[in-house]
Structures are given as C-alpha cells and as structure tokens.
Design an enzyme around this catalytic site. Structure first.
Site, PDB file in Angstrom:
ATOM      1  N   CYS A 137       0.836  -1.198   0.000  1.00 16.99           N
ATOM      2  CA  CYS A 137       0.000   0.000   0.000  1.00 16.99           C
ATOM      3  C   CYS A 137       0.873   1.251   0.000  1.00 16.99           C
ATOM      4  CB  CYS A 137      -0.900  -0.036   1.240  1.00 16.99           C
ATOM      5  SG  CYS A 137      -1.872   1.451   1.463  1.00 16.99           S
ATOM      6  N   CYS A 140      -0.214   4.129   2.182  1.00 22.72           N
ATOM      7  CA  CYS A 140       0.022   3.945   3.623  1.00 22.72           C
ATOM      8  C   CYS A 140       1.491   4.174   3.981  1.00 22.72           C
ATOM      9  CB  CYS A 140      -0.308   2.516   4.069  1.00 22.72           C
ATOM     10  SG  CYS A 140      -1.829   1.850   3.442  1.00 22.72           S
ATOM     11  N   ASP A 141       2.398   3.694   3.156  1.00 24.87           N
ATOM     12  CA  ASP A 141       3.788   3.559   3.598  1.00 24.87           C
ATOM     13  C   ASP A 141       4.816   4.385   2.825  1.00 24.87           C
ATOM     14  OD1 ASP A 141       2.889   1.749   5.473  1.00 24.87           O
ATOM     15  OD2 ASP A 141       3.220   0.008   4.181  1.00 24.87           O
TER      16      ASP A 141
END
Ligand code: NAP
Length: 337
Positions: A137, A140-141
């Site tokens: 993701c 997200c990261d």
C-alpha cells in the site's frame, strides 16, 4: 441460545456497511461481523477523490467511519471480530450458521461482503519483511521511503498508480514486471513512462527479498524471465502491486466461485447458489472494484435479502428457536422508506 437473526452481513467495506444501512432502514436489525480491521481496503488509503458527494475529497478512514456511523444510526449491530466458519443451508427458508471463534450466530439470510486482499508473490523474505521494507500500500507507507530507491512489482494499472505515487517520495522508482508487455491501460502506462524518476525493468520477477546493510536498506533478488539470470538490486523498500485475491476461504466448498475464488452470482442479482445467501462488493467483482460500485452492490444484496425474507416461507429449526419474529414484525409494520 441466540435467536435467529434476519440478516448477518460478513464484511465491513463499502459493500458490507451499505448492505447494513439498507437492511437496518428496512427494520431488519442486521448483525454485521465486521472483523478487527473494519472498514476494508479503504482504511489503507488517504484521499478519496472519486466518491461522489465529497467534492473536496475525503480521507479513506473517515469515509468508512461515516459509512459505519450511518448504518449504526438505523440499528445495525456490530461484532468487531472475524467470522471463522459458516454452515450455509441448502434449503429455501433454512437457517444459516456463522461462527466467530467459539460463538455461534444464526440467520435466515447472509450477505457475504468479505472483499479482497492484496495478492502476495510468495517468495522468501516477502512475509518476513512485510511492514519492514515490503508493503502492499503506497498511500500507507510511501513516507517511510523518502529519497530512497523504491521498487514496485507488477504490470497492471495498480502498479502504475503505485509507481507514480511513490515517484513523488523516492529518489527513484524501479518498476519490475515479469513480461515486456503490460496489462496496464495505455494512458496509465504512458503517464508512468513520462515520469523521469521511474525506471522500467523487464522482464524480471523477484525471487527473494533480503535484509541489506544500513537503515531501510533491502535487497531484491530478481530473475530474468527469459535467461534465468539472477541480479541483486539494492532498494529502500518494495511495493507489491500484482492484483487482488478475494477473501473467500471461509465459504470454500459451500458457495460457487470462479477459478480465482470470486463468488459467482445469478445474473445481475447478488444471489449465490445457496438460497438466502447473497454476495456483494470485491468478493464478486474483479473488474470495477471501486468504493461506489461496491456500495451499489451492497444495496442490491440488501434488497435481495429483504425480498427473500418477504417471499420465502420459513423452515422451523430443529431446536424450535424463535425464528423470524423480527421479520414478521417487519412485514406487519408500515414500510420504512
Ligand atoms: P491486474 O490488472 O490483474 O495486474 C496484475 C499485474 O501483476 C499483471 O501485470 C501481472 O502480470 C502481475 N502479476 C500477477 N501475479 C504475479 C506474480 N505472481 N508475479 C509477478 N507479477 C505478477 O491487477 P491490478 O493492476 O490490481 O488492476 C486490477 C483492476 O483494477 C484492473 O481492471 C485495473 O484497470 C483496475 N485499476 C484501475 C486503476 C485506475 O484506472 N486508476 C488503478 C488501479 C487498478 P501478467 O500481466 O504477466 O499477468
């Protein structure tokens, strides 16, 4: 022993919560088994700019909280735990059983909305470094890999999207794909190719991820798809974007799926091969996979369940449970609109 519910919904993405909203507004008091990580894949995104009604965009987790709140407002009940097994009746009007660990719930209808999860490569090091250098993701990261060399694996639109997003954070993005041809749409491929800091590396596939030396340093071991030659590439982290897998394990052997595990439904309805069991969202749809299309199919599943309860005579349970009282009350009462 618990009563028999009118509706149990398994899953809590846009499909599950929308099915909960509609069935709760129909006074069916649905029980949602929403999992620990409720909210589905949108919980892992940041800005959602293509969900109608939010012209300024909305954060994924905030959108899912709103979905949940709206379903709760009309009487949906939630169990924040995983469904672990199901026994689905073959009989029209029969009672279905859903297990959550050692707890047992029963219902006349079940809406399956477990969604899909990111597909894994299944190579050594992938699981061990997951969350510590290997991610699924970008939204997200990405921030963990600022100014580093970031690898993206995959050749579809998801890989292009992830690569373009990551290119804004990393010094360089290396997009690795196992073939020279891409499954991605022409426009996405062209956009990715136009970005100066995205390097395309084909035809290669990762065979392992290893710890490197120094902070955030990893090694991706690649294999040339034609020559078989091996090459190590030093990276900050890798993002795997090779598609999705439906989360259909708990219904295996009971509900008909295609060869990839997506639930088969009857025509344009949400009816599965079992009477009273309906399926919606990414568990069924491997083509559109949008929040809005999942929400739409959650609506269809709710209406299919509502009509089924109205039209199907009940079969008494062997234990003589107080079956269908809520459903009877529903049909005796004026319709909620
Ligand atoms: P996809 O189109 O199925 O592409 C998956 C890619 O991963 C393929 O290139 C495939 O290679 C590769 N792959 C699969 N398994 C692999 C493995 N074990 N090892 C190495 N590579 C592997 O999946 P997706 O990109 O997630 O897209 C899914 C759907 O969502 C598509 O309809 C897409 O258009 C849509 N989508 C749209 C957008 C957008 O328009 N903004 C963004 C994301 C997704 P092969 O080609 O060799 O099979």
């Amino acid at each position: 022993m618990a009563d028999v519910e009118n509706v149990i919904i398994i899953g809590s993405g846009p499909a599950g919560y929308t099915a909960a909203l509609y069935t709760s507004r129909a006074n069916l008091n649905p029980l949602v088994i929403e999992g620990f990580m409720w909210g589905g894949l949108l919980q892992q995104t940041t800005d959602v700019e293509n969900y109608p009604g939010f012209p300024d965009g909305i954060m994924g987790p905030e959108l899912m909280t709103k979905f949940r709140d709206q379903a709760e407002k009309f009487g949906s009940k939630f169990i924040t735990d995983q469904a672990t097994a199901v026994e689905l009746s073959d009989e029209p009007g029969g009672v279905h059983t859903v297990h959550v660990g050692s707890d047992v719930y029963r219902a006349r209808t079940v809406v399956l909305a477990m969604g899909a999860e990111h597909k894994k490569l299944g190579v050594p090091g992938e699981e061990e470094l997951s969350g510590a250098g290997v991610s699924y993701c970008a939204t997200c990261d990405a921030a963990f890999f600022k100014d580093q060399v970031i690898m993206v694996v995959g050749g579809g639109d998801s890989a292009m999207e992830e690569a373009m997003f990551l290119a804004k954070f990393g010094r360089k993005v290396v997009l690795v794909h196992r073939r020279d041809e891409f499954r991605a749409s022409k426009i996405m491929l062209e956009r990715a190719r136009a970005m100066e800091n995205i390097e395309f590396k084909t035809p290669y596939a990762p065979t392992a991820f290893l710890e490197g030396d120094g902070a955030f340093k990893r090694i991706a071991r690649l294999r040339h798809s034609e020559t078989g030659e091996s090459e190590d590439v030093e990276i900050g982290g890798a993002f795997i974007a090779i598609g999705h897998m439906p989360q259909s394990e708990i219904i295996a052997g009971q509900i008909e799926t295609d060869e990839e595990g997506y639930v088969k439904v009857d025509g344009r309805s949400t009816r599965t091969n079992k009477p009273g069991v309906f399926a919606a969202g990414d568990l069924v749809d491997h083509t559109y996979r949008q929040a809005i299309t999942a929400a739409g199919s959650g609506t269809q599943a709710a209406l299919d369940a509502e009509w089924y309860l109205r039209d199907t005579p009940e079969v008494p349970t062997p234990e003589g449970l107080p079956v269908g009282d809520l459903a009877k009350a529903q049909w005796a009462a004026p319709r909620a609109t």
